[in-house]
Design an enzyme around this catalytic site. Structure first.
Site, PDB file in Angstrom:
ATOM      1  CG  ASP A 381      -7.346   9.907  -4.407  1.00 56.04           C
ATOM      2  OD1 ASP A 381      -8.052   9.857  -5.424  1.00 56.04           O
ATOM      3  OD2 ASP A 381      -7.790   9.725  -3.254  1.00 56.04           O
TER       4      ASP A 381
HETATM    5  P1  TAP Z   1      -6.652   5.642  -3.403  1.00 56.64           P
HETATM    6  O1  TAP Z   1      -6.660   6.933  -4.124  1.00 56.64           O
HETATM    7  O2  TAP Z   1      -7.526   5.491  -2.219  1.00 56.64           O
HETATM    8  O3  TAP Z   1      -6.997   4.534  -4.492  1.00 56.64           O
HETATM    9  C1  TAP Z   1      -6.893   3.193  -4.188  1.00 56.64           C
HETATM   10  C2  TAP Z   1      -7.353   2.394  -5.379  1.00 56.64           C
HETATM   11  O4  TAP Z   1      -7.081   1.034  -5.074  1.00 56.64           O
HETATM   12  C3  TAP Z   1      -8.838   2.491  -5.624  1.00 56.64           C
HETATM   13  O5  TAP Z   1      -9.118   3.364  -6.675  1.00 56.64           O
HETATM   14  C4  TAP Z   1      -9.265   1.038  -5.912  1.00 56.64           C
HETATM   15  O6  TAP Z   1      -9.759   0.932  -7.256  1.00 56.64           O
HETATM   16  C5  TAP Z   1      -7.969   0.265  -5.826  1.00 56.64           C
HETATM   17  N1  TAP Z   1      -8.154  -1.026  -5.149  1.00 56.64           N
HETATM   18  C6  TAP Z   1      -8.897  -1.316  -4.058  1.00 56.64           C
HETATM   19  N2  TAP Z   1      -8.831  -2.607  -3.776  1.00 56.64           N
HETATM   20  C7  TAP Z   1      -8.021  -3.165  -4.705  1.00 56.64           C
HETATM   21  C8  TAP Z   1      -7.582  -4.491  -4.973  1.00 56.64           C
HETATM   22  N3  TAP Z   1      -7.943  -5.519  -4.197  1.00 56.64           N
HETATM   23  N4  TAP Z   1      -6.746  -4.689  -6.014  1.00 56.64           N
HETATM   24  C9  TAP Z   1      -6.386  -3.669  -6.799  1.00 56.64           C
HETATM   25  N5  TAP Z   1      -6.785  -2.403  -6.611  1.00 56.64           N
HETATM   26  C10 TAP Z   1      -7.601  -2.155  -5.575  1.00 56.64           C
HETATM   27  O7  TAP Z   1      -5.183   5.222  -2.938  1.00 56.64           O
HETATM   28  P2  TAP Z   1      -3.802   6.010  -2.988  1.00 56.64           P
HETATM   29  O8  TAP Z   1      -3.452   6.389  -4.382  1.00 56.64           O
HETATM   30  O9  TAP Z   1      -2.863   5.175  -2.204  1.00 56.64           O
HETATM   31  O10 TAP Z   1      -4.096   7.380  -2.271  1.00 56.64           O
HETATM   32  C11 TAP Z   1      -4.295   7.445  -0.892  1.00 56.64           C
HETATM   33  C12 TAP Z   1      -5.490   8.319  -0.603  1.00 56.64           C
HETATM   34  O11 TAP Z   1      -5.870   8.133   0.752  1.00 56.64           O
HETATM   35  C13 TAP Z   1      -5.213   9.787  -0.775  1.00 56.64           C
HETATM   36  O12 TAP Z   1      -6.372  10.444  -1.189  1.00 56.64           O
HETATM   37  C14 TAP Z   1      -4.840  10.212   0.649  1.00 56.64           C
HETATM   38  O13 TAP Z   1      -5.023  11.578   0.875  1.00 56.64           O
HETATM   39  C15 TAP Z   1      -5.798   9.386   1.444  1.00 56.64           C
HETATM   40  N6  TAP Z   1      -5.380   9.028   2.785  1.00 56.64           N
HETATM   41  C16 TAP Z   1      -4.076   8.870   3.066  1.00 56.64           C
HETATM   42  C17 TAP Z   1      -3.683   8.536   4.327  1.00 56.64           C
HETATM   43  C18 TAP Z   1      -2.223   8.390   4.597  1.00 56.64           C
HETATM   44  S1  TAP Z   1      -1.568   9.143   5.801  1.00 56.64           S
HETATM   45  N7  TAP Z   1      -1.501   7.654   3.815  1.00 56.64           N
HETATM   46  C19 TAP Z   1      -4.645   8.271   5.313  1.00 56.64           C
HETATM   47  C20 TAP Z   1      -6.020   8.389   4.976  1.00 56.64           C
HETATM   48  C21 TAP Z   1      -6.353   8.777   3.694  1.00 56.64           C
HETATM   49  P3  TAP Z   1     -10.733  -0.258  -7.672  1.00 56.64           P
HETATM   50  O14 TAP Z   1     -11.886  -0.204  -6.761  1.00 56.64           O
HETATM   51  O15 TAP Z   1     -11.067   0.030  -9.099  1.00 56.64           O
HETATM   52  O16 TAP Z   1      -9.945  -1.529  -7.541  1.00 56.64           O
END
Ligand code: TAP
Length: 454
Positions: A381
């Site tokens: 994201d």
């Molecule tokens: P995300 O958009 O959640 O994407 C994470 C990606 O990691 C997934 O698409 C997944 O794709 C991949 N992944 C998962 N396990 C993996 C592994 N073992 N090896 C390699 N890749 C892996 O992460 P982001 O870009 O860090 O964004 C964070 C999101 O979380 C935002 O939408 C944010 O608003 C939200 N959020 C943030 C927080 C705070 S405060 N940081 C708290 C809660 C939510 P695959 O499945 O294809 O591997």
């Protein structure tokens, strides 16, 4: 402990909290800041136990033993990625404790108008925090669906709950403490009703806000029992929670009002990418190694997947190999990358990555167009160009890291699956993007080996 000495020690504890908080603002001083604040808390607890006419030391010690045991197990067991849920529970219990303290105090104090108002405030804010946090916990833990809950007549139900709460407040103030439990009940109901419509994607903001509320409840409870230390520490939590809320809301390009009204983060939604355009350039570890080894500058973008895979040491190893070859390596840190504030910083610090290499979003974005390779590891994201380009995207306007402007983008993740917001990412289908489909740790380890062979 004499009254003056106790007052002085409480003041010292409050000073330690403030200095501790100040030191938390830089990774270099954060550890000592945490220790100072913990010391302040120890002083406050010891003075309270020595100073007050406590009910019974046996009960208190039993409570401390049980609480510490639960805390110790949680601290060891809970994965870093599940920290937001844990924080939600902590906030909730903090709010609940403040409400209980205020309710218990009713029998001990003479109820003047002022005291009654602070008791009502502690109970209302504390209980809203408790039930709201429990719902947030359940959503993040997957116990209930993360999608925003919408139903017909929602506004009516919310309005009725609010009116019931206002009625309970009025009755408590007019008719006295008999109404405290109904007051807590209606406040608790409001907490549930208000958090249910908010989607999982907004939960971090909600949790930061509930954290702030738990501080306010504690502060109000401090007024009820006449404890300066509690008033000050509650106010500090309240204020820092609000600051954090505001930082996160900005990082997601939302307003607090919009978040609390709920509805955001509905799953589905058309990404506008046709199937014909969904062709990704699949790359091998060797391809990636060549792109990296011959680059002048590389910006690593860590995300949630790096944390899940525990790939922080592998990325650090890759950084070492690349810098050995004269490649400039930096890390771009998005404020909401991962699942909690500061997630990436903590993770990279664990692998001894130099803080100097970590650059914030605003500072690094202008550099992407002059960067040879943007290496996106388990982030999705926070690098989704739809936020910038597609006004109809659910994350439209959210500040993102402009990795797509780098000469080459390498994305390491297991598949084309979406991230937290549940939406497709056009970055994966761009011409200058190479996809290395692998678990982050395994993929990076292979890349490190391949770089050594280049
Ligand atoms: P995300 O958009 O959640 O994407 C994470 C990606 O990691 C997934 O698409 C997944 O794709 C991949 N992944 C998962 N396990 C993996 C592994 N073992 N090896 C390699 N890749 C892996 O992460 P982001 O870009 O860090 O964004 C964070 C999101 O979380 C935002 O939408 C944010 O608003 C939200 N959020 C943030 C927080 C705070 S405060 N940081 C708290 C809660 C939510 P695959 O499945 O294809 O591997």
């Amino acid at each position: 402990v004499s009254y003056t000495l106790a007052g002085f020690l409480y003041l010292a504890a409050a000073a330690l909290f403030i200095v501790g908080l100040r030191r938390l603002s830089s990774p270099r001083t954060a550890r000592s800041g945490n220790q100072l604040a913990a010391l302040g808390m120890l002083v406050a607890v010891v003075v309270t136990l020595a100073d007050r006419q406590v009910v019974s030391y046996t009960t208190i010690i039993a409570g401390m033993v049980v609480g510490s045991a639960v805390g110790a197990v949680l601290a060891r067991r809970v994965a870093m990625t599940a920290m937001p849920q844990l924080v939600a529970l902590f906030n909730g219990f903090g709010g609940g404790a403040s409400a209980l303290v205020a309710i218990a105090e009713v029998d001990r104090v003479t109820l003047e108008a002022g005291t009654l108002v602070t008791i009502v405030l502690s109970v209302v804010i504390g209980t809203v925090t408790l039930t709201g946090s429990l719902v947030a916990f359940a959503k993040l833990q997957g116990l209930i669906g993360g999608a925003p809950l919408r139903y017909r007549g929602q506004a009516l139900v919310d309005g009725a709950a609010l009116a019931a709460l206002a009625g309970a407040v009025a009755l408590t103030i007019i008719a006295g403490s008999d109404w405290l439990w109904p007051l807590a009940g209606t406040a608790g109901l409001l907490g549930v009703l208000r958090v249910l419509p908010i989607g999982g994607a907004d939960m971090p903001v909600v949790i930061a806000f509930l954290n702030s509320l738990s501080g306010m409840a504690a502060s109000a409870a401090g007024f009820v029992i006449g404890s300066n230390a509690l008033i000050i520490s509650g106010a500090l939590v309240g204020a820092s929670g609000l600051i954090l809320t505001s930082i996160m809301v900005k990082a997601m390009n939302r307003t607090l009002g919009a978040v609390l009204l709920g509805g955001f983060g509905a799953v589905g939604g058309d990404s506008g990418i046709s199937d014909a355009d969904r062709v990704a350039n699949r790359a091998s570890a060797e391809d990636v190694a060549i792109a990296l080894a011959y680059a002048r500058s590389v910006i690593v973008v860590p995300g949630y997947g790096l944390a899940v895979a525990q790939a922080q040491h592998a990325i650090r190893e890759l950084e070492r190999e690349l810098t050995k070859r004269g490649v400039e390596v930096r890390y771009a840190i998005h404020p909401v990358a991962g699942r909690m504030p500061g997630h990436m910083n903590v993770l990279l610090a664990e692998a001894d990555v130099d803080y100097q290499r970590l650059v914030d979003l605003e500072d690094i974005n202008p550099d992407f167009p002059h960067t040879d390779v943007a290496l996106v590891v388990g982030a999705n994201d926070v690098v989704n160009p739809a936020a910038r380009e597609d006004p109809s995207s659910p994350i439209a306007g959210m500040p993102i890291l402009d990795v797509d402007r780098a000469m080459t983008v390498v994305v390491v993740k297991r598949s084309l699956s979406p991230g937290f917001a549940g939406i497709d990412n056009p970055l994966f289908y761009r011409e200058n993007t190479l996809m290395l489909f692998a678990d982050a740790k395994e993929g990076l380890t292979e890349v490190v080996h391949a770089v050594k062979d280049v």
